[in-house]
Design a protein around this motif. Structure first.
Motif, PDB file in Angstrom:
ATOM      1  N   CYS A 128       1.060  -5.807   7.257  1.00 48.11           N
ATOM      2  CA  CYS A 128       0.876  -4.516   6.584  1.00 48.11           C
ATOM      3  C   CYS A 128       0.794  -4.695   5.072  1.00 48.11           C
ATOM      4  N   HIS A 185       0.557   5.334   9.457  1.00 48.02           N
ATOM      5  CA  HIS A 185      -0.457   4.368   9.881  1.00 48.02           C
ATOM      6  C   HIS A 185      -0.440   3.160   8.950  1.00 48.02           C
ATOM      7  N   THR A 222      -2.659   7.641   0.677  1.00 50.46           N
ATOM      8  CA  THR A 222      -2.526   6.189   0.817  1.00 50.46           C
ATOM      9  C   THR A 222      -1.436   5.716  -0.132  1.00 50.46           C
ATOM     10  N   ARG A 246      -8.166  -2.442   8.293  1.00 53.68           N
ATOM     11  CA  ARG A 246      -7.900  -2.264   9.727  1.00 53.68           C
ATOM     12  C   ARG A 246      -6.475  -1.778   9.972  1.00 53.68           C
ATOM     13  N   SER A 247      -6.315  -1.031  11.043  1.00 53.79           N
ATOM     14  CA  SER A 247      -4.992  -0.538  11.415  1.00 53.79           C
ATOM     15  C   SER A 247      -4.218  -1.643  12.134  1.00 53.79           C
ATOM     16  N   LYS A 294      -1.808  -0.350   7.467  1.00 50.55           N
ATOM     17  CA  LYS A 294      -3.120  -0.941   7.238  1.00 50.55           C
ATOM     18  C   LYS A 294      -2.987  -2.371   6.713  1.00 50.55           C
ATOM     19  N   GLU A 321      -9.779   1.735   4.019  1.00 54.41           N
ATOM     20  CA  GLU A 321      -8.376   1.530   4.357  1.00 54.41           C
ATOM     21  C   GLU A 321      -8.101   0.155   4.957  1.00 54.41           C
TER      22      GLU A 321
END
Length: 351
Positions: free
Chosen positions: A155, A166, A190, A131-132, A168, A129
Motif C-alpha cells: 500500500c 481502498h 486520496t 491498482r487496488s 492503492k 490511483e
C-alpha cells in the motif's frame, strides 16, 4: 455550592441577565447544523466521532487530514478582528461545528510541531490511483484506514470516503491531477504518505520529522488563533454544545486552553516553546466544575458562568505572561538577553 438550585439567571441581574437574553436569542441551528453545506457538516461530524472512538488520544495522522477538509470552511464563515481578536461569523448558524473544526486544526498544528504530519491528501480522488491491493467496504474511520495501509507491504496511498477504505499501490504526489468535478463522489479523497514509503526521498529524510522546516513560533501563533476561535464559537453555542454530537465539551476546551497558556509562555524563546509544545498532551472529556452540583450542565446559571470562564481564559496569556516575566528572574528573550522589568514592581508583587 451543592446546596444551590439552578434557576433563571435573570434573577441575579448583571452579567447573568445579559447572558440569559443572549442565550434566548441563540438558534437551535448553532449545534444542529444544516444550511448551508449540510452534507459537509454531517460528513465532518461522523468522521470526527468515528476517529476519536478509534483514537481517543486525539493524536493520530487523521487529525491533519480532517483539518485539511475543514480549514477552508472555518475561514469561509469566520473572521477574526486584527486588533481585538473578536470572532464574527457570517453565512451560517453552525457555530458548534466551526468550533469543532477549529479545535481539530489547533490540535493539528500542535502535532505538526512534533513532526507528526507525514500523511497528505487531495480534495478529491486522483485520476491515476494505481491498482487496488485491498478494499474494506462500509464505514471505516480514517485513522483505521491509514493504519491498514501502513501495515500492508504494497500500500502506498488510500482512497477513503463514507462507504469504504481502498488501499492503492501507487505513490500519489501533490502534483497529481484530480478526477473531473462531475465524476467525484462526495466526501472521497486520496490520502498518501509523503515521502512515499521505500522511496529515496524517505531514505534521505531519515528521522527529521514532517515539521522539521516549520517555525515553532509560527505554529504557536496558529495554535493560539485557532484555539481562541474555537472558544469564541463554542461560547456562541454554549446552550447546546455539550449535548450536541460535536464530540467535545466546553470543559474540555477550557482545560486544554489553560494548559496552552503555559505552553505559549515557553521556557525561554523558541527552543523552550518547542520543548513545551512537545510536552503538551490533549486532555479528553475534562469536566467543567465552575458551578458544582450533581448535574450543573443542565442549568442556565452554569452556562452563564461557563461563558464568563471562557472570556477569562482567552485573556490568560497576557495576564499570566505579565506575571511570569515579572516574577521570574531568569526570564530571557530569544537572543538570550535578560528581560527588562521594574524591580520595584517585582518587589511589590512578591509581597
Amino acid at each position: 455550592l451543592s446546596g444551590y438550585a439552578y434557576t433563571d439567571p435573570r434573577y441575579f441581574g448583571g452579567i447573568f441577565a445579559e447572558d440569559a437574553e443572549l442565550e434566548a436569542s441563540q438558534p437551535a441551528e448553532a449545534c444542529a447544523c444544516r444550511e448551508p453545506l449540510d452534507a459537509l457538516w454531517d460528513i465532518f461530524q461522523v468522521e470526527l466521532r468515528a476517529n476519536l472512538q478509534s483514537d481517543p488520544t486525539f493524536s493520530g495522522p487523521w487529525v491533519h487530514a480532517l483539518c485539511g477538509s475543514a480549514y477552508a470552511t472555518i475561514f469561509r464563515f469566520a473572521s477574526t478582528h486584527p486588533e481585538t481578536g473578536d470572532v464574527s461569523v457570517q453565512g451560517t448558524e453552525c457555530t458548534a461545528g466551526l468550533a469543532a473544526m477549529a479545535t481539530v486544526c489547533a490540535q493539528s498544528a500542535v502535532l505538526r510541531s512534533k513532526g507528526k504530519a507525514s500523511w497528505h491528501w487531495h480534495e478529491a480522488i486522483v485520476q491515476d490511483e494505481g491498482r487496488s491491493v485491498a478494499d474494506y467496504m462500509g464505514r471505516v474511520p480514517l485513522t483505521d484506514c491509514m493504519t491498514l495501509c501502513q501495515e500492508h507491504r504494497r500500500c502506498r496511498s488510500i482512497a477513503h470516503g463514507q462507504h469504504g477504505c481502498h488501499l492503492k499501490d501507487r505513490c500519489a504526489t501533490p502534483e497529481d491531477d484530480l478526477q473531473p468535478a462531475e465524476e467525484r463522489a462526495v466526501g472521497y479523497r486520496t490520502y498518501f504518505l509523503n515521502p512515499c514509503p521505500g522511496s529515496e526521498a524517505e531514505a534521505r529524510r531519515g528521522d527529521e520529522g514532517a515539521a522539521a522546516g516549520e517555525n515553532v513560533s509560527t505554529l504557536l501563533g496558529e495554535v493560539g488563533l485557532l484555539f481562541d476561535m474555537a472558544l469564541q464559537m463554542a461560547e456562541k453555542s454554549t446552550h447546546c454544545f455539550d449535548d450536541s454530537g460535536w464530540s467535545f465539551t466546553i470543559g474540555e476546551l477550557l482545560t486544554n486552553r489553560v494548559q496552552l497558556a503555559e505552553v505559549m509562555l515557553g521556557a525561554g524563546g523558541a527552543a523552550g516553546a518547542k520543548a513545551e509544545l512537545d510536552a503538551f498532551s490533549w486532555t479528553r472529556r475534562a469536566t467543567q466544575s465552575v458551578a458544582g452540583g450533581a448535574n450543573p450542565a443542565d442549568g442556565p446559571v452554569y452556562r452563564a458562568l461557563a461563558r464568563a470562564t471562557m472570556r477569562w481564559v482567552r485573556k490568560l496569556n497576557s495576564e499570566v505572561g505579565f506575571w511570569h516575566i515579572l516574577l521570574n528572574p531568569s526570564s530571557k528573550n530569544d537572543n538570550g538577553e535578560k528581560l527588562e522589568r521594574s524591580e520595584e514592581d517585582a518587589s511589590s508583587a512578591h509581597h
